[in-house]
Design an enzyme around this catalytic site. Sequence first.
Site, PDB file in Angstrom:
ATOM      1  N   GLU A  47       2.043  -0.804  10.636  1.00  0.00           N
ATOM      2  CA  GLU A  47       1.250  -0.436   9.466  1.00  0.00           C
ATOM      3  C   GLU A  47       0.736  -1.700   8.784  1.00  0.00           C
ATOM      4  O   GLU A  47       1.464  -2.302   7.970  1.00  0.00           O
ATOM      5  CB  GLU A  47       2.122   0.343   8.479  1.00  0.00           C
ATOM      6  CG  GLU A  47       2.687   1.624   9.050  1.00  0.00           C
ATOM      7  CD  GLU A  47       3.000   2.607   7.939  1.00  0.00           C
ATOM      8  OE1 GLU A  47       2.440   3.705   7.963  1.00  0.00           O
ATOM      9  OE2 GLU A  47       3.771   2.269   7.031  1.00  0.00           O
ATOM     10  N   GLY A  91       0.292   8.818   5.391  1.00  0.00           N
ATOM     11  CA  GLY A  91       0.620   8.925   3.969  1.00  0.00           C
ATOM     12  C   GLY A  91      -0.223  10.007   3.305  1.00  0.00           C
ATOM     13  O   GLY A  91       0.053  11.199   3.426  1.00  0.00           O
ATOM     14  N   GLY A  92      -1.309   9.593   2.652  1.00  0.00           N
ATOM     15  CA  GLY A  92      -2.141  10.504   1.863  1.00  0.00           C
ATOM     16  C   GLY A  92      -2.512  11.794   2.576  1.00  0.00           C
ATOM     17  O   GLY A  92      -2.379  12.887   1.996  1.00  0.00           O
ATOM     18  N   SER A 113      -4.172   4.632   6.389  1.00  0.00           N
ATOM     19  CA  SER A 113      -5.380   5.423   6.140  1.00  0.00           C
ATOM     20  C   SER A 113      -5.854   6.228   7.360  1.00  0.00           C
ATOM     21  O   SER A 113      -7.059   6.337   7.593  1.00  0.00           O
ATOM     22  CB  SER A 113      -6.504   4.523   5.603  1.00  0.00           C
ATOM     23  OG  SER A 113      -6.110   3.925   4.381  1.00  0.00           O
ATOM     24  N   GLU A 128       6.175  -0.656   1.392  1.00  0.00           N
ATOM     25  CA  GLU A 128       6.442  -0.493  -0.048  1.00  0.00           C
ATOM     26  C   GLU A 128       7.900  -0.818  -0.370  1.00  0.00           C
ATOM     27  O   GLU A 128       8.197  -1.323  -1.452  1.00  0.00           O
ATOM     28  CB  GLU A 128       6.056   0.933  -0.483  1.00  0.00           C
ATOM     29  CG  GLU A 128       4.541   1.103  -0.489  1.00  0.00           C
ATOM     30  CD  GLU A 128       4.033   2.511  -0.197  1.00  0.00           C
ATOM     31  OE1 GLU A 128       4.801   3.478  -0.292  1.00  0.00           O
ATOM     32  OE2 GLU A 128       2.833   2.627   0.136  1.00  0.00           O
ATOM     33  N   HIS A 176       9.500   0.464   5.349  1.00  0.00           N
ATOM     34  CA  HIS A 176       8.116   0.696   4.939  1.00  0.00           C
ATOM     35  C   HIS A 176       7.672  -0.479   4.059  1.00  0.00           C
ATOM     36  O   HIS A 176       8.479  -1.030   3.298  1.00  0.00           O
ATOM     37  CB  HIS A 176       8.016   2.014   4.155  1.00  0.00           C
ATOM     38  CG  HIS A 176       6.607   2.441   3.920  1.00  0.00           C
ATOM     39  ND1 HIS A 176       5.840   1.888   2.921  1.00  0.00           N
ATOM     40  CD2 HIS A 176       5.811   3.324   4.574  1.00  0.00           C
ATOM     41  CE1 HIS A 176       4.628   2.430   2.965  1.00  0.00           C
ATOM     42  NE2 HIS A 176       4.583   3.300   3.962  1.00  0.00           N
ATOM     43  N   GLY A 209      -3.061   3.232   2.201  1.00  0.00           N
ATOM     44  CA  GLY A 209      -3.532   3.827   0.953  1.00  0.00           C
ATOM     45  C   GLY A 209      -4.817   3.216   0.422  1.00  0.00           C
ATOM     46  O   GLY A 209      -5.211   3.475  -0.711  1.00  0.00           O
ATOM     47  N   ASN A 244       4.556  10.889   5.637  1.00  0.00           N
ATOM     48  CA  ASN A 244       5.366  10.251   4.597  1.00  0.00           C
ATOM     49  C   ASN A 244       4.800  10.688   3.246  1.00  0.00           C
ATOM     50  O   ASN A 244       3.732  10.234   2.852  1.00  0.00           O
ATOM     51  CB  ASN A 244       5.268   8.724   4.770  1.00  0.00           C
ATOM     52  CG  ASN A 244       5.932   7.966   3.649  1.00  0.00           C
ATOM     53  OD1 ASN A 244       6.667   8.541   2.850  1.00  0.00           O
ATOM     54  ND2 ASN A 244       5.672   6.658   3.584  1.00  0.00           N
ATOM     55  N   TRP A 245       5.524  11.588   2.597  1.00  0.00           N
ATOM     56  CA  TRP A 245       5.007  12.139   1.328  1.00  0.00           C
ATOM     57  C   TRP A 245       5.180  11.164   0.166  1.00  0.00           C
ATOM     58  O   TRP A 245       4.696  11.418  -0.932  1.00  0.00           O
ATOM     59  CB  TRP A 245       5.707  13.463   0.999  1.00  0.00           C
ATOM     60  CG  TRP A 245       5.390  14.589   1.939  1.00  0.00           C
ATOM     61  CD1 TRP A 245       4.640  14.531   3.081  1.00  0.00           C
ATOM     62  CD2 TRP A 245       5.820  15.951   1.823  1.00  0.00           C
ATOM     63  NE1 TRP A 245       4.578  15.764   3.679  1.00  0.00           N
ATOM     64  CE2 TRP A 245       5.297  16.654   2.928  1.00  0.00           C
ATOM     65  CE3 TRP A 245       6.605  16.641   0.903  1.00  0.00           C
ATOM     66  CZ2 TRP A 245       5.530  18.021   3.129  1.00  0.00           C
ATOM     67  CZ3 TRP A 245       6.844  18.003   1.100  1.00  0.00           C
ATOM     68  CH2 TRP A 245       6.303  18.688   2.194  1.00  0.00           C
ATOM     69  N   LYS A 246       5.918  10.095   0.383  1.00  0.00           N
ATOM     70  CA  LYS A 246       6.198   9.098  -0.670  1.00  0.00           C
ATOM     71  C   LYS A 246       6.730   9.805  -1.929  1.00  0.00           C
ATOM     72  O   LYS A 246       7.416  10.820  -1.812  1.00  0.00           O
ATOM     73  CB  LYS A 246       4.955   8.265  -0.966  1.00  0.00           C
ATOM     74  CG  LYS A 246       4.338   7.681   0.297  1.00  0.00           C
ATOM     75  CD  LYS A 246       3.353   6.596   0.006  1.00  0.00           C
ATOM     76  CE  LYS A 246       2.686   6.186   1.295  1.00  0.00           C
ATOM     77  NZ  LYS A 246       1.854   5.005   1.158  1.00  0.00           N
TER      78      LYS A 246
HETATM   79  C1  PEP Z   1       2.048   5.215   4.808  1.00  0.00           C
HETATM   80  O1  PEP Z   1       2.491   5.506   3.730  1.00  0.00           O
HETATM   81  O2  PEP Z   1       2.849   4.892   5.696  1.00  0.00           O
HETATM   82  C2  PEP Z   1       0.604   5.254   5.024  1.00  0.00           C
HETATM   83  C3  PEP Z   1       0.150   4.861   6.175  1.00  0.00           C
HETATM   84  O3  PEP Z   1      -0.188   5.714   3.993  1.00  0.00           O
HETATM   85  P1  PEP Z   1      -1.758   6.116   4.060  1.00  0.00           P
HETATM   86  O4  PEP Z   1      -1.913   7.015   5.260  1.00  0.00           O
HETATM   87  O5  PEP Z   1      -2.015   6.836   2.776  1.00  0.00           O
HETATM   88  O6  PEP Z   1      -2.507   4.845   4.210  1.00  0.00           O
END
Ligand code: PEP
Length: 252
Positions: A168, A235-236, A214, A98, A96, A174, A9-11
């Site tokens: 999640e 994510g990251g 993470s 967010e 998600h 993050g 997920n590049w957000k």
């Molecule tokens: C996500 O955006 O779904 C996520 C899990 O981010 P991260 O891996 O950066 O925690």
Amino acid sequence: MRKNIVAGNWKMNTSFNEAIELAENLKSLENTFDKNTEVIVCPPFLYTKTLIDIFYDSSIKVGVQNSASNEEGAYTGEVSAKMIKSINADYVIIGHSERREYYCENDEILNTKLNLVLKNNLKPIFCVGEQLEDRKAGNHFDVIKSQIINGTFGLDKEQFANIIIAYEPVWAIGTGETASPEQAQEIHLFIRNLISEKYGNNIANNISILYGGSVKPNNAKEIFSKTDVDGGLIGGAALNANDFKEIINSFN
Ligand code: PEP
């Protein structure tokens, strides 16, 4: 048996040129990816068609991070499931944390989105997860149960069989803090049991349940080794092609 899946997920990250470079880097690494793992990238909406074109002769699938809760019409700025299908994207992330938190997407809205995504023959990645306060208060099972029931249990069996769930925990997204592999396994099994009670063992055993929060190259192996963890929503670490590759190759 259920699929192993790693979805990035590049957000709201990358410029157009950076997105192309990242996609091309991933494509050049593709022959080193675990062949039994479905690899999905979810770029910002604007770059979706470009990535689909880059990956046209590749096994890397493209998804999006959201879709509208209406079919079409006067909804300025929205992108419908039908539009997403029309450019041949495959997956849609729904719910998600967010989106739940910053855009007030509640179970009812998410359920409407889920139905539209399925109606348009797209595959939803439906996210659930508790806040830190819920976990501290010991309410995490109740929160997950109500998100799963209210968000997805209106689906019939055939529809439900087409969804992917992502667990999640919001406190791990993050933040650099991950759920322990045991905490992830405990919730994944809890979700699978809920599904089994509602839709039966067969469907429950075939649904992929991803962990997100993470996940990095140095912890993915331990998390993915758990019986009910079928991969990750990343994510990251999905913004670095080599890190993403290492995560893809973290199944035993
Ligand atoms: C996500 O955006 O779904 C996520 C899990 O981010 P991260 O891996 O950066 O925690």
